[in-house]
Scaffold this motif. Sequence first.
Motif, PDB file in Angstrom:
ATOM      1  N   ALA A  89       0.603  -1.367   0.166  1.00  0.00           N
ATOM      2  CA  ALA A  89      -0.283   0.155  -0.251  1.00  0.00           C
ATOM      3  C   ALA A  89       1.314   1.132  -0.070  1.00  0.00           C
ATOM      4  O   ALA A  89       0.875   2.042  -0.565  1.00  0.00           O
ATOM      5  CB  ALA A  89      -0.865  -0.427   1.575  1.00  0.00           C
ATOM      6  N   GLY A  93       1.156   4.205  -2.985  1.00  0.00           N
ATOM      7  CA  GLY A  93       1.355   5.599  -2.639  1.00  0.00           C
ATOM      8  C   GLY A  93       0.056   6.085  -2.123  1.00  0.00           C
ATOM      9  O   GLY A  93      -0.723   6.832  -1.302  1.00  0.00           O
ATOM     10  N   GLY A  94      -0.204   4.965  -1.490  1.00  0.00           N
ATOM     11  CA  GLY A  94      -1.380   5.120  -0.519  1.00  0.00           C
ATOM     12  C   GLY A  94      -1.444   5.638   1.203  1.00  0.00           C
ATOM     13  O   GLY A  94      -0.096   6.049   1.564  1.00  0.00           O
ATOM     14  N   ASN A  95      -1.879   6.129   2.204  1.00  0.00           N
ATOM     15  CA  ASN A  95      -1.699   6.908   3.192  1.00  0.00           C
ATOM     16  C   ASN A  95      -1.445   5.816   4.316  1.00  0.00           C
ATOM     17  O   ASN A  95      -1.745   4.577   3.906  1.00  0.00           O
ATOM     18  CB  ASN A  95      -3.315   7.493   3.682  1.00  0.00           C
ATOM     19  N   THR A  98      -4.400   4.504   6.480  1.00  0.00           N
ATOM     20  CA  THR A  98      -4.816   2.816   5.812  1.00  0.00           C
ATOM     21  C   THR A  98      -3.958   1.903   5.128  1.00  0.00           C
ATOM     22  O   THR A  98      -4.641   0.742   5.920  1.00  0.00           O
ATOM     23  CB  THR A  98      -5.094   4.066   3.962  1.00  0.00           C
ATOM     24  N   ALA A  99      -3.132   2.071   5.194  1.00  0.00           N
ATOM     25  CA  ALA A  99      -2.515   0.681   5.019  1.00  0.00           C
ATOM     26  C   ALA A  99      -2.071   0.401   6.443  1.00  0.00           C
ATOM     27  O   ALA A  99      -1.606  -0.953   6.389  1.00  0.00           O
ATOM     28  CB  ALA A  99      -0.949   1.802   4.402  1.00  0.00           C
ATOM     29  N   LEU A 228     -10.275   2.681  -5.326  1.00  0.00           N
ATOM     30  CA  LEU A 228     -10.415   2.772  -4.372  1.00  0.00           C
ATOM     31  C   LEU A 228      -8.353   3.543  -3.960  1.00  0.00           C
ATOM     32  O   LEU A 228      -7.517   2.200  -4.574  1.00  0.00           O
ATOM     33  CB  LEU A 228     -11.178   2.788  -3.083  1.00  0.00           C
ATOM     34  N   PRO A 229      -8.677   4.565  -3.037  1.00  0.00           N
ATOM     35  CA  PRO A 229      -6.570   4.447  -2.600  1.00  0.00           C
ATOM     36  C   PRO A 229      -6.195   2.968  -2.224  1.00  0.00           C
ATOM     37  O   PRO A 229      -6.996   2.028  -1.392  1.00  0.00           O
ATOM     38  CB  PRO A 229      -6.874   5.372  -0.897  1.00  0.00           C
ATOM     39  N   ALA A 230      -5.036   2.965  -2.013  1.00  0.00           N
ATOM     40  CA  ALA A 230      -4.603   1.481  -1.641  1.00  0.00           C
ATOM     41  C   ALA A 230      -4.521   1.225  -0.344  1.00  0.00           C
ATOM     42  O   ALA A 230      -4.391   1.977   0.805  1.00  0.00           O
ATOM     43  CB  ALA A 230      -2.770   1.680  -2.032  1.00  0.00           C
ATOM     44  N   VAL A 232      -7.449   0.040   1.079  1.00  0.00           N
ATOM     45  CA  VAL A 232      -8.775   0.637   1.317  1.00  0.00           C
ATOM     46  C   VAL A 232      -9.803  -0.585   0.846  1.00  0.00           C
ATOM     47  O   VAL A 232     -10.460  -2.070   1.320  1.00  0.00           O
ATOM     48  CB  VAL A 232      -9.959   0.829   0.553  1.00  0.00           C
TER      49      VAL A 232
END
Length: 272
Positions: A89, A93-95, A98-99, A228-230, A232
């Motif tokens: 994630a 480039g995920g948050n 969130t990762a 969706l973002p990485a 999620v």
Amino acid sequence: MAEQTALPESTGATGAISAGPPTPAAPSQAPDKPDAAVVRDALAVGVAVGLSGFAFGVTAAGSGLSLLQICALSLFVFTGASQFALVGALAAGGNPYTAAAGAFFLGVRNAFYGLRLSQLLVLPRALRPLAAHWVIDETTAVTVAQPTRRAARIGFTVTGLTLYVLWNLTTLVGAMGAEALGDTEAWGLDAASPAVFLALLAPMLRSTIERVTAGVAVLLALTLLPVLPAGVPVLLSALAAPVVLFLMGRRKRGAVTASPGKTTETKGGRDS
């Protein structure tokens, strides 16, 4: 592994370790398995999976983590699928939050493993916090396959120790040698741990509910991945379990409700 219960003593048959509360004074009724055979099986799993720590080290280094961060993840998190989910994630480039959440919820399954292993191993209270760190897919698979408590303890210990040492050593080597490999995505090393996880999981999907749940989770993850973002999609794919259980429950209740009506109708036809 499906739970087995011992048949009555009059039949002379034996069964595996009971899933209920253990009785320390009662001898195991299951046939013994040579310690050497248990150690051999445990070493085979520990070595095969432990070497994939190299892939994690390389992938984590490619995601931008420092050597200290990479080694800390393997030392203190020590659950391969969650570690790969985290660095994957981050690399996408995920948050970071969130990762981390995705990795956390993926690792929650180990808590359910612990419930089962606590009944099989019955370890002293002082050792339980240490043993909990080794409750992962591989140690669970080896432990539940053993016929006696002694074999289960040996299998758990040997698998956990071998895997922990090798995973951390190969993580270090992979992280240090990442620069020599160049583009880590070209090697596809990020797929190593998920492939091992699926290989262990697939034989355990025996019932229709388990297969349907796994299939729905895969479809959810693949559908949501592009939008969706990485991190999620991993979280939301966990919703497959309660959804499938709810639908299967409604289907069974509907079948039970419909059965009495059919019986009454049949009886009425006979009476007439």
